[in-house]
Design a protein around this motif. Sequence first.
Motif, PDB file in Angstrom:
ATOM      1  N   ARG A  18      33.855  33.392  36.063  1.00  0.00           N
ATOM      2  CA  ARG A  18      33.141  32.129  35.876  1.00  0.00           C
ATOM      3  C   ARG A  18      33.134  31.716  34.397  1.00  0.00           C
ATOM      4  O   ARG A  18      33.274  30.526  34.081  1.00  0.00           O
ATOM      5  CB  ARG A  18      31.729  32.252  36.417  1.00  0.00           C
ATOM      6  N   LEU A  19      32.990  32.663  33.496  1.00  0.00           N
ATOM      7  CA  LEU A  19      33.072  32.332  32.068  1.00  0.00           C
ATOM      8  C   LEU A  19      34.465  31.810  31.722  1.00  0.00           C
ATOM      9  O   LEU A  19      34.615  30.830  30.981  1.00  0.00           O
ATOM     10  CB  LEU A  19      32.747  33.566  31.222  1.00  0.00           C
ATOM     11  N   TYR A  20      35.481  32.446  32.255  1.00  0.00           N
ATOM     12  CA  TYR A  20      36.861  32.026  32.007  1.00  0.00           C
ATOM     13  C   TYR A  20      37.097  30.621  32.556  1.00  0.00           C
ATOM     14  O   TYR A  20      37.719  29.771  31.902  1.00  0.00           O
ATOM     15  CB  TYR A  20      37.809  33.031  32.657  1.00  0.00           C
ATOM     16  N   GLN A  21      36.605  30.362  33.764  1.00  0.00           N
ATOM     17  CA  GLN A  21      36.735  29.026  34.343  1.00  0.00           C
ATOM     18  C   GLN A  21      35.987  27.979  33.514  1.00  0.00           C
ATOM     19  O   GLN A  21      36.358  26.802  33.516  1.00  0.00           O
ATOM     20  CB  GLN A  21      36.212  29.019  35.781  1.00  0.00           C
ATOM     21  N   GLY A  22      34.937  28.417  32.803  1.00  0.00           N
ATOM     22  CA  GLY A  22      34.183  27.511  31.949  1.00  0.00           C
ATOM     23  C   GLY A  22      34.819  27.275  30.596  1.00  0.00           C
ATOM     24  O   GLY A  22      34.253  26.575  29.751  1.00  0.00           O
ATOM     25  N   GLY A  23      35.991  27.861  30.380  1.00  0.00           N
ATOM     26  CA  GLY A  23      36.737  27.605  29.158  1.00  0.00           C
ATOM     27  C   GLY A  23      36.523  28.601  28.042  1.00  0.00           C
ATOM     28  O   GLY A  23      36.915  28.345  26.898  1.00  0.00           O
ATOM     29  N   HIS A  24      35.955  29.757  28.332  1.00  0.00           N
ATOM     30  CA  HIS A  24      35.645  30.739  27.294  1.00  0.00           C
ATOM     31  C   HIS A  24      36.679  31.850  27.228  1.00  0.00           C
ATOM     32  O   HIS A  24      37.327  32.175  28.230  1.00  0.00           O
ATOM     33  CB  HIS A  24      34.251  31.336  27.542  1.00  0.00           C
ATOM     34  N   ASP A  25      36.819  32.434  26.052  1.00  0.00           N
ATOM     35  CA  ASP A  25      37.662  33.616  25.886  1.00  0.00           C
ATOM     36  C   ASP A  25      36.996  34.799  26.579  1.00  0.00           C
ATOM     37  O   ASP A  25      35.812  35.086  26.332  1.00  0.00           O
ATOM     38  CB  ASP A  25      37.844  33.951  24.401  1.00  0.00           C
ATOM     39  N   VAL A  26      37.763  35.485  27.414  1.00  0.00           N
ATOM     40  CA  VAL A  26      37.238  36.616  28.180  1.00  0.00           C
ATOM     41  C   VAL A  26      38.274  37.725  28.194  1.00  0.00           C
ATOM     42  O   VAL A  26      39.478  37.465  28.304  1.00  0.00           O
ATOM     43  CB  VAL A  26      36.907  36.200  29.645  1.00  0.00           C
ATOM     44  N   VAL A  27      37.799  38.965  28.084  1.00  0.00           N
ATOM     45  CA  VAL A  27      38.636  40.141  28.314  1.00  0.00           C
ATOM     46  C   VAL A  27      37.933  40.996  29.360  1.00  0.00           C
ATOM     47  O   VAL A  27      36.733  41.292  29.219  1.00  0.00           O
ATOM     48  CB  VAL A  27      38.857  40.960  27.028  1.00  0.00           C
ATOM     49  N   LEU A  28      38.650  41.387  30.394  1.00  0.00           N
ATOM     50  CA  LEU A  28      38.107  42.250  31.439  1.00  0.00           C
ATOM     51  C   LEU A  28      38.524  43.689  31.170  1.00  0.00           C
ATOM     52  O   LEU A  28      39.707  43.961  30.973  1.00  0.00           O
ATOM     53  CB  LEU A  28      38.607  41.821  32.815  1.00  0.00           C
ATOM     54  N   ILE A  29      37.554  44.596  31.171  1.00  0.00           N
ATOM     55  CA  ILE A  29      37.825  46.022  30.992  1.00  0.00           C
ATOM     56  C   ILE A  29      37.671  46.704  32.344  1.00  0.00           C
ATOM     57  O   ILE A  29      36.600  46.660  32.964  1.00  0.00           O
ATOM     58  CB  ILE A  29      36.872  46.658  29.962  1.00  0.00           C
ATOM     59  N   ALA A  30      38.752  47.316  32.808  1.00  0.00           N
ATOM     60  CA  ALA A  30      38.747  47.970  34.113  1.00  0.00           C
ATOM     61  C   ALA A  30      39.553  49.260  34.016  1.00  0.00           C
ATOM     62  O   ALA A  30      40.126  49.583  32.969  1.00  0.00           O
ATOM     63  CB  ALA A  30      39.314  47.038  35.178  1.00  0.00           C
ATOM     64  N   ARG A  31      39.607  49.985  35.129  1.00  0.00           N
ATOM     65  CA  ARG A  31      40.318  51.262  35.127  1.00  0.00           C
ATOM     66  C   ARG A  31      41.238  51.364  36.337  1.00  0.00           C
ATOM     67  O   ARG A  31      41.073  50.658  37.317  1.00  0.00           O
ATOM     68  CB  ARG A  31      39.311  52.424  35.160  1.00  0.00           C
ATOM     69  N   GLY A  32      42.186  52.280  36.239  1.00  0.00           N
ATOM     70  CA  GLY A  32      43.008  52.679  37.377  1.00  0.00           C
ATOM     71  C   GLY A  32      43.726  51.536  38.056  1.00  0.00           C
ATOM     72  O   GLY A  32      44.270  50.626  37.420  1.00  0.00           O
ATOM     73  N   ALA A  33      43.723  51.576  39.389  1.00  0.00           N
ATOM     74  CA  ALA A  33      44.458  50.597  40.183  1.00  0.00           C
ATOM     75  C   ALA A  33      43.928  49.187  39.980  1.00  0.00           C
ATOM     76  O   ALA A  33      44.689  48.211  40.042  1.00  0.00           O
ATOM     77  CB  ALA A  33      44.398  50.980  41.660  1.00  0.00           C
ATOM     78  N   HIS A  34      42.620  49.070  39.747  1.00  0.00           N
ATOM     79  CA  HIS A  34      42.045  47.739  39.529  1.00  0.00           C
ATOM     80  C   HIS A  34      42.597  47.134  38.240  1.00  0.00           C
ATOM     81  O   HIS A  34      43.001  45.959  38.215  1.00  0.00           O
ATOM     82  CB  HIS A  34      40.518  47.843  39.468  1.00  0.00           C
ATOM     83  N   TYR A  35      42.648  47.928  37.178  1.00  0.00           N
ATOM     84  CA  TYR A  35      43.238  47.429  35.926  1.00  0.00           C
ATOM     85  C   TYR A  35      44.696  47.053  36.129  1.00  0.00           C
ATOM     86  O   TYR A  35      45.145  45.991  35.667  1.00  0.00           O
ATOM     87  CB  TYR A  35      43.118  48.485  34.823  1.00  0.00           C
ATOM     88  N   GLU A  36      45.453  47.889  36.804  1.00  0.00           N
ATOM     89  CA  GLU A  36      46.875  47.605  37.007  1.00  0.00           C
ATOM     90  C   GLU A  36      47.065  46.293  37.760  1.00  0.00           C
ATOM     91  O   GLU A  36      47.954  45.488  37.430  1.00  0.00           O
ATOM     92  CB  GLU A  36      47.541  48.753  37.772  1.00  0.00           C
TER      93      GLU A  36
END
Length: 323
Positions: A18-36
């Motif tokens: 939702r932040l990304y859709q609102g035009g903001h810089d976003v980085v998602l931190i995830a692990r394993g298969a979800h990150y891939e």
Amino acid sequence: MRYIVIGAGAVGGTIGARLYQGGHDVVLIARGAHYEALRRDGLRLITPESSETLDIPAADGPVPTRDDDVLILATKSQDTIAALAPWPADLPVVCAQNGVDNERTVLRRFEHVYGMCVWLPAQHLEPGVVAAHAYPNSGMLHVGRYPQGVDDLTEQIVNDLGKRGLVARTSPDVMRWKYGKLIGNLANAVDALIGSGPGAAALIDRVKAEAETVLDRAGIPYSTAQDETEARGHLVDVRPIEGVTRGGGSSWQSLARGSGSIEADYLNGEIVLLGRQHGVPTPANEVLRREANRFAAEKLPPRSMPLETLVALIDERSAAGSR
């Protein structure tokens, strides 16, 4: 301002999207298969009204930071310390988590800590995919500085969150809302262990009554169900999503994924801790904490404990405590 979402699961993924859709810089931190999956295909956000794949930058560990970064911590409470360990302590941290212990834990190392009370019915059971089940907004978020108050950064975070698909409000008493949410989250273990069949409602009432007695004895203010109903109105109503079966809450999802851990120590266990500190018996929450942890450690399937078994264990613990 850039938002780094640590733990891009159901809640973190939805907030980040939702932040990304609102035009903001976003980085998602995830692990394993979800990150891939995030790195390869982007994040697929499914809601009652749409399905959209978003090419949000993702990483599986710390990224070089900027002065305008804000960390949004959306991991389970048992992962808080490890999740924040690699990040600079001068960055502000928003605890978008259930329970009430995270903010105090984070404040030991980070100077600028914010609480977020999250009402956001979502699930993440498949790599790269998050389903947010509410309409017309995916969630309602109360944000305030910890332990209390509102500052300029609070105002900006709330303004940014509210641009697309979320309702966000500044709350100088954000922990009052989080303690109220804690009472509701005590039912997570009931859902994870036995589901919502006949008899579950009475057990949940028993669990919540213990909590209210403990919080009243401790002098801790908490929002009520009426407060929450009035705040939410019909801004965040759960609706079906075509082709998506809605499972249970966050604790059910932990068992369904076989993650090996569960948040019960920081939900039911918080009430147990306060009960011991203030001399209030909490047998129902004690048993729920213990059994939820056992199910997680043994990777037992969710909702596989008979109601009668759980009630008998609680009655046994209650009788032992009264002797």
